[in-house]
Design an enzyme around this catalytic site. Structure first.
Site, short mmCIF file in Angstrom:
data_model
loop_
_atom_site.label_atom_id
_atom_site.label_comp_id
_atom_site.label_asym_id
_atom_site.label_seq_id
_atom_site.Cartn_x
_atom_site.Cartn_y
_atom_site.Cartn_z
N TYR A 132 109.43 26.00 -24.96
CA TYR A 132 110.37 24.91 -25.25
C TYR A 132 109.76 23.52 -25.06
O TYR A 132 110.35 22.52 -25.45
CB TYR A 132 111.66 25.06 -24.42
CG TYR A 132 112.58 26.09 -25.02
CD1 TYR A 132 113.20 25.86 -26.25
CD2 TYR A 132 112.81 27.31 -24.40
CE1 TYR A 132 114.03 26.80 -26.83
CE2 TYR A 132 113.63 28.27 -24.98
CZ TYR A 132 114.24 28.01 -26.19
OH TYR A 132 115.05 28.95 -26.78
N ASP A 190 116.97 57.59 -19.90
CA ASP A 190 117.66 58.33 -20.96
C ASP A 190 116.72 59.43 -21.47
O ASP A 190 115.49 59.26 -21.45
CB ASP A 190 118.01 57.40 -22.13
CG ASP A 190 119.14 56.45 -21.79
OD1 ASP A 190 119.89 56.71 -20.84
OD2 ASP A 190 119.27 55.42 -22.50
#
Length: 353
Positions: free
Chosen positions: A95, A234
Site C-alpha cells: 500500500y 478435512d
C-alpha cells in the site's frame, strides 16, 4: 541487523561495479519453485539444495527491468527499516505504492526472493506477515509490561504474533499439540472446552493455509516442549496439502525449511478410512472436482509420500472413492461427536498415522 545491512550493501556494491564497467546490472536469484532444486530429508522436510539453478533479473531486459527496479525499491525500504529499527507488514509495503507494485502477490514474491538471495530469514528483514493464526489451550507467558497472558482460560484465544516467537518464558503442561485446519472446527473445540476435558493440550489453527508466524510458532512449541503434535484436517486433497506444509514445508519456502518444518507432525484425522469405519453416509460426502483430482495426483507423486506407506494407502482410498469430507461431517453422527468421541478415542487408542 548489521548482517542484513551488510548483505544489502554487497548487492548494491555489485550493481555499482557493473555500472562502472558499463555493464547492465543483474540480480541473481534461486529458482525457488523448481522441484529440481529441492531435496527431501526425513529430518528437515523439503529443503533447497546448496547449488541450485538460478535465474537472472536483468536491468536491460524489458521482461525483467520492472522486477529489477521493484527489488531495489524493496531492498531500500528494508535497509531503512533495519537502520531505524522499525517494522512493516507485507501489506504496508504494497500500500506504500499500489500503482508501482500492481498486486500484493508481486510484493510477496519479491520479499521471498530477497530473503533467499540474501540468505537471511524473512523475519530478520523487519517485514511482518499479517498474522491470521490463533492459539489456545495450556500455554502461558508474561508480556513485557508484566501482564500475565494465560491461554488456558476457556475462550481465551491469542492471535499468533511475532513476539511469541522470540519468547524464552513460554510455560505449558500440555500433553500434546493439536493443529486444526479450519477456524470453524477450532471454535467448535473451544466451545466444547476440549483442551481441558481430555488432557491439557495446546490448540493452534492457521485458519487454512498457515502463514509464516503460525508455522514458526508450531516449530517454536515443538523445540520448547518436545510433545506429540497431531493434525486435524478435512479428508480432502486441500487438507492433506496443508498438513504437508506444517510437516514437510513448501517448495517456495524450502530455503527456510530448518526454521519452519516439524517432521514430527502426525495425521490424526479426518482419515479417508475413518469415513468407511464410522459408516458416514455417502450423501454427506462431496464428489471430487477436477481440481481435487489434479491436486491429489500431484501430492501422490511427492518424494515424502513414498516414505509414508500408511499415508499412501489413505490417499489411494481417497483417489478410488473420488469423494471428500469436511470435519463437520462428524456432526451427522452427533453434534459433539468430534470432541466427545472421535478425538478422545483416537488419542487413547493411537489412531494416528
Amino acid at each position: 541487523s548489521s548482517e542484513v545491512l551488510e548483505a544489502i550493501e554487497n548487492v548494491i556494491e555489485g550493481i555499482l561495479q557493473s555500472l562502472a564497467q558499463k555493464k547492465a546490472p543483474v540480480l541473481t536469484v534461486a529458482n525457488r519453485t523448481d522441484w529440481r532444486n529441492i531435496e527431501f530429508k526425513d529430518s528437515v522436510g523439503l529443503q533447497m539444495i546448496p547449488h541450485c539453478t538460478t535465474k537472472q533479473i536483468r536491468s536491460d531486459c524489458p521482461q525483467s527491468a520492472l522486477r529489477f527496479a521493484l527489488m531495489l525499491k524493496i531492498l531500500s525500504m528494508i535497509y531503512k527499516m533495519v537502520q531505524s529499527n522499525t517494522y512493516a507488514t507485507k501489506r504496508d509495503i504494497y500500500y506504500s505504492d499500489t500503482l508501482l507494485f500492481g498486486s500484493q502477490s508481486v510484493v510477496d514474491g519479491i520479499i521471498n526472493d530477497i530473503s533467499c538471495m540474501l540468505k537471511i530469514p524473512r523475519r530478520s528483514l523487519h517485514i511482518l506477515s499479517t498474522t491470521k493464526g490463533f492459539v489456545a489451550g495450556n500455554l502461558s507467558y508474561t508480556e513485557e509490561d508484566g501482564t500475565k497472558v494465560n491461554c488456558t482460560c476457556s475462550g481465551t484465544v491469542c492471535i499468533i504474533k511475532l513476539k511469541h516467537l522470540n519468547r524464552k518464558d513460554l510455560n505449558s503442561h500440555a500433553k500434546f499439540i493439536l493443529i486444526v485446519e479450519k477456524d470453524a472446527t477450532f471454535q467448535r473445540l473451544l466451545d466444547d472446552d476440549f483442551f481441558n476435558k481430555v488432557s491439557p493440550c495446546i490448540m493452534i489453527t492457521g485458519r487454512g493455509v498457515p502463514d509464516l508466524n503460525t508455522r514458526l510458532l508450531v516449530r517454536k512449541l515443538w523445540d520448547s516442549f518436545q510433545i506429540p503434535i497431531f493434525s486435524l484436517m478435512d479428508a480432502d486433497p486441500h487438507g492433506v496439502e496443508i498438513m504437508c506444509i506444517y510437516k514437510y514445508g513448501s517448495v517456495s519456502m524450502s530455503f527456510e525449511a530448518h526454521h519452519l518444518t516439524v517432521p514430527a507432525v502426525k495425521w490424526l484425522g479426518l482419515l479417508p478410512s475413518d469415513l468407511k469405519r464410522l459408516n458416514i453416509s455417502k450423501d454427506a460426502l462431496i464428489p471430487f472436482t477436477k481440481q481435487d483430482q489434479n491436486k491429489l495426483a500431484s501430492i501422490q507423486k511427492r518424494p515424502y509420500i513414498a516414505r509414508q506407506p500408511l499415508w499412501k494407502k489413505e490417499l489411494e482410498i481417497m483417489a478410488a472413492s473420488k469423494l471428500k469430507a469436511e470435519i463437520q461431517v462428524l456432526t451427522s453422527l452427533a453434534q459433539d461427536y468430534l470432541s466427545r468421541v472421535y478425538l478422545p478415542n483416537k488419542l487413547q487408542f493411537g489412531g494416528w498415522l
